[in-house]
Design a protein around this motif. Structure first.
Motif, mmCIF file in Angstrom:
data_model
loop_
_atom_site.group_PDB
_atom_site.id
_atom_site.type_symbol
_atom_site.label_atom_id
_atom_site.label_comp_id
_atom_site.label_asym_id
_atom_site.label_seq_id
_atom_site.Cartn_x
_atom_site.Cartn_y
_atom_site.Cartn_z
ATOM 1 N N ARG A 77 6.129 3.610 2.420
ATOM 2 C CA ARG A 77 6.797 2.305 2.516
ATOM 3 C C ARG A 77 8.287 2.486 2.795
ATOM 4 O O ARG A 77 8.846 1.832 3.666
ATOM 5 C CB ARG A 77 6.615 1.516 1.213
ATOM 6 N N HIS A 78 8.923 3.360 2.026
ATOM 7 C CA HIS A 78 10.359 3.578 2.168
ATOM 8 C C HIS A 78 10.703 4.067 3.577
ATOM 9 O O HIS A 78 11.614 3.547 4.221
ATOM 10 C CB HIS A 78 10.845 4.588 1.123
ATOM 11 N N THR A 79 9.968 5.049 4.044
ATOM 12 C CA THR A 79 10.228 5.637 5.357
ATOM 13 C C THR A 79 10.035 4.614 6.467
ATOM 14 O O THR A 79 10.893 4.439 7.330
ATOM 15 C CB THR A 79 9.303 6.854 5.582
ATOM 16 N N LEU A 80 8.912 3.922 6.445
ATOM 17 C CA LEU A 80 8.617 2.957 7.493
ATOM 18 C C LEU A 80 9.601 1.791 7.478
ATOM 19 O O LEU A 80 10.112 1.394 8.529
ATOM 20 C CB LEU A 80 7.181 2.444 7.353
ATOM 21 N N LEU A 81 9.884 1.266 6.291
ATOM 22 C CA LEU A 81 10.816 0.135 6.208
ATOM 23 C C LEU A 81 12.222 0.542 6.646
ATOM 24 O O LEU A 81 12.897 -0.220 7.347
ATOM 25 C CB LEU A 81 10.832 -0.437 4.789
ATOM 26 N N SER A 82 12.662 1.741 6.274
ATOM 27 C CA SER A 82 13.981 2.227 6.715
ATOM 28 C C SER A 82 14.035 2.323 8.229
ATOM 29 O O SER A 82 14.988 1.841 8.863
ATOM 30 C CB SER A 82 14.277 3.613 6.122
ATOM 31 N N GLU A 83 13.025 2.948 8.818
ATOM 32 C CA GLU A 83 12.985 3.103 10.277
ATOM 33 C C GLU A 83 12.965 1.751 10.969
ATOM 34 O O GLU A 83 13.625 1.558 11.995
ATOM 35 C CB GLU A 83 11.757 3.922 10.685
ATOM 36 N N TRP A 84 12.202 0.819 10.427
ATOM 37 C CA TRP A 84 12.085 -0.510 11.021
ATOM 38 C C TRP A 84 13.440 -1.226 10.996
ATOM 39 O O TRP A 84 13.873 -1.793 12.000
ATOM 40 C CB TRP A 84 11.027 -1.308 10.261
ATOM 41 N N LEU A 85 14.119 -1.173 9.849
ATOM 42 C CA LEU A 85 15.407 -1.843 9.743
ATOM 43 C C LEU A 85 16.445 -1.202 10.665
ATOM 44 O O LEU A 85 17.237 -1.907 11.296
ATOM 45 C CB LEU A 85 15.885 -1.837 8.284
ATOM 46 N N ILE A 86 16.420 0.111 10.767
ATOM 47 C CA ILE A 86 17.333 0.808 11.693
ATOM 48 C C ILE A 86 17.033 0.396 13.126
ATOM 49 O O ILE A 86 17.936 0.112 13.919
ATOM 50 C CB ILE A 86 17.244 2.338 11.494
ATOM 51 N N PHE A 87 15.745 0.336 13.466
ATOM 52 C CA PHE A 87 15.317 -0.095 14.801
ATOM 53 C C PHE A 87 15.836 -1.501 15.110
ATOM 54 O O PHE A 87 16.214 -1.803 16.242
ATOM 55 C CB PHE A 87 13.785 -0.055 14.882
ATOM 56 N N LEU A 88 15.885 -2.357 14.084
ATOM 57 C CA LEU A 88 16.362 -3.728 14.260
ATOM 58 C C LEU A 88 17.884 -3.818 14.344
ATOM 59 O O LEU A 88 18.424 -4.894 14.561
ATOM 60 C CB LEU A 88 15.860 -4.615 13.108
ATOM 61 N N GLY A 89 18.578 -2.674 14.157
ATOM 62 C CA GLY A 89 20.024 -2.647 14.301
ATOM 63 C C GLY A 89 20.793 -2.593 12.997
ATOM 64 O O GLY A 89 22.024 -2.675 12.998
ATOM 65 N N VAL A 90 20.093 -2.441 11.883
ATOM 66 C CA VAL A 90 20.760 -2.356 10.584
ATOM 67 C C VAL A 90 21.351 -0.950 10.435
ATOM 68 O O VAL A 90 20.728 0.039 10.813
ATOM 69 C CB VAL A 90 19.757 -2.651 9.440
ATOM 70 N N ASP A 91 22.542 -0.870 9.881
ATOM 71 C CA ASP A 91 23.192 0.408 9.601
ATOM 72 C C ASP A 91 22.259 1.281 8.752
ATOM 73 O O ASP A 91 21.575 0.774 7.856
ATOM 74 C CB ASP A 91 24.498 0.157 8.843
ATOM 75 N N LYS A 92 22.230 2.585 9.030
ATOM 76 C CA LYS A 92 21.296 3.499 8.360
ATOM 77 C C LYS A 92 21.427 3.449 6.839
ATOM 78 O O LYS A 92 20.423 3.394 6.121
ATOM 79 C CB LYS A 92 21.499 4.926 8.865
ATOM 80 N N LYS A 93 22.651 3.466 6.323
ATOM 81 C CA LYS A 93 22.861 3.449 4.869
ATOM 82 C C LYS A 93 22.331 2.150 4.264
ATOM 83 O O LYS A 93 21.639 2.159 3.245
ATOM 84 C CB LYS A 93 24.344 3.636 4.557
ATOM 85 N N VAL A 94 22.645 1.043 4.889
ATOM 86 C CA VAL A 94 22.177 -0.264 4.413
ATOM 87 C C VAL A 94 20.656 -0.337 4.510
ATOM 88 O O VAL A 94 19.985 -0.804 3.581
ATOM 89 C CB VAL A 94 22.837 -1.412 5.214
ATOM 90 N N ALA A 95 20.096 0.130 5.618
ATOM 91 C CA ALA A 95 18.642 0.104 5.814
ATOM 92 C C ALA A 95 17.936 0.899 4.734
ATOM 93 O O ALA A 95 16.910 0.460 4.187
ATOM 94 C CB ALA A 95 18.295 0.648 7.203
ATOM 95 N N THR A 96 18.464 2.057 4.412
ATOM 96 C CA THR A 96 17.858 2.914 3.384
ATOM 97 C C THR A 96 17.914 2.245 2.020
ATOM 98 O O THR A 96 16.934 2.247 1.273
ATOM 99 C CB THR A 96 18.565 4.284 3.355
ATOM 100 N N GLU A 97 19.060 1.662 1.682
ATOM 101 C CA GLU A 97 19.209 0.972 0.401
ATOM 102 C C GLU A 97 18.288 -0.243 0.309
ATOM 103 O O GLU A 97 17.633 -0.465 -0.719
ATOM 104 C CB GLU A 97 20.660 0.548 0.193
ATOM 105 N N ASP A 98 18.222 -1.029 1.383
ATOM 106 C CA ASP A 98 17.361 -2.208 1.393
ATOM 107 C C ASP A 98 15.883 -1.809 1.307
ATOM 108 O O ASP A 98 15.113 -2.433 0.577
ATOM 109 C CB ASP A 98 17.605 -3.062 2.639
ATOM 110 N N ALA A 99 15.500 -0.782 2.050
ATOM 111 C CA ALA A 99 14.110 -0.316 2.022
ATOM 112 C C ALA A 99 13.715 0.103 0.614
ATOM 113 O O ALA A 99 12.593 -0.161 0.165
ATOM 114 C CB ALA A 99 13.913 0.836 3.001
ATOM 115 N N CYS A 100 14.641 0.713 -0.098
ATOM 116 C CA CYS A 100 14.383 1.168 -1.469
ATOM 117 C C CYS A 100 14.065 -0.013 -2.384
ATOM 118 O O CYS A 100 13.206 0.086 -3.254
ATOM 119 C CB CYS A 100 15.588 1.945 -1.994
#
Length: 124
Positions: A77-100
């Motif tokens: 879940r964490h990996t896929l959600l992080s990648e998805w948010l990054i793909f959508l243009g979210v900053d990597k750090k923010v995407a990782t925190e949000d995915a968590c």
């Protein structure tokens, strides 16, 4: 089976650390999560008593089959959600925190729908 978010986080952390170090102790988890060692010790006791982890005589922690299943689900879940948010243009750090945060509250049905959608748009 639904367990507390904190237990899911600990199990996922054990999985990640075991991929890096092969051997995991409570201090490694405390350092990774920036938690107090006594808090981690209490959590490990609870996880052990509930059959999610085992500890050997040297206090190395391993996931049981049931603990590994939960850890791998959270990690996916964490990996896929992080990648998805990054793909959508979210900053990597923010995407990782949000995915968590998202990974623990998202229903299985919603996650499967996102997963199906993502696999159609993001190549790994």
């Amino acid at each position: 089976m639904k367990i507390q978010e904190s237990a899911e986080m600990y199990l996922e952390t054990i999985l990640i650390l075991s991929k890096k170090n092969h051997q995991v102790r409570s201090i490694d988890i405390a350092n990774e999560l920036n938690y107090a060692k006594p808090s981690v010790s209490v959590a490990m006791k609870n996880l052990r008593e509930n059959g999610y982890i085992e500890m050997d005589s040297d206090l190395y922690i391993t996931l049981t089959e049931k603990g590994r299943a939960i850890a791998e689900e959270m990690y996916e879940r964490h990996t896929l959600l992080s990648e998805w948010l990054i793909f959508l243009g979210v900053d990597k750090k923010v995407a990782t925190e949000d995915a968590c945060r998202i990974e623990h509250v998202l229903s299985a049905e919603s996650f499967e729908a996102i997963k199906k959608h993502v696999h159609g748009h993001i190549s790994n």
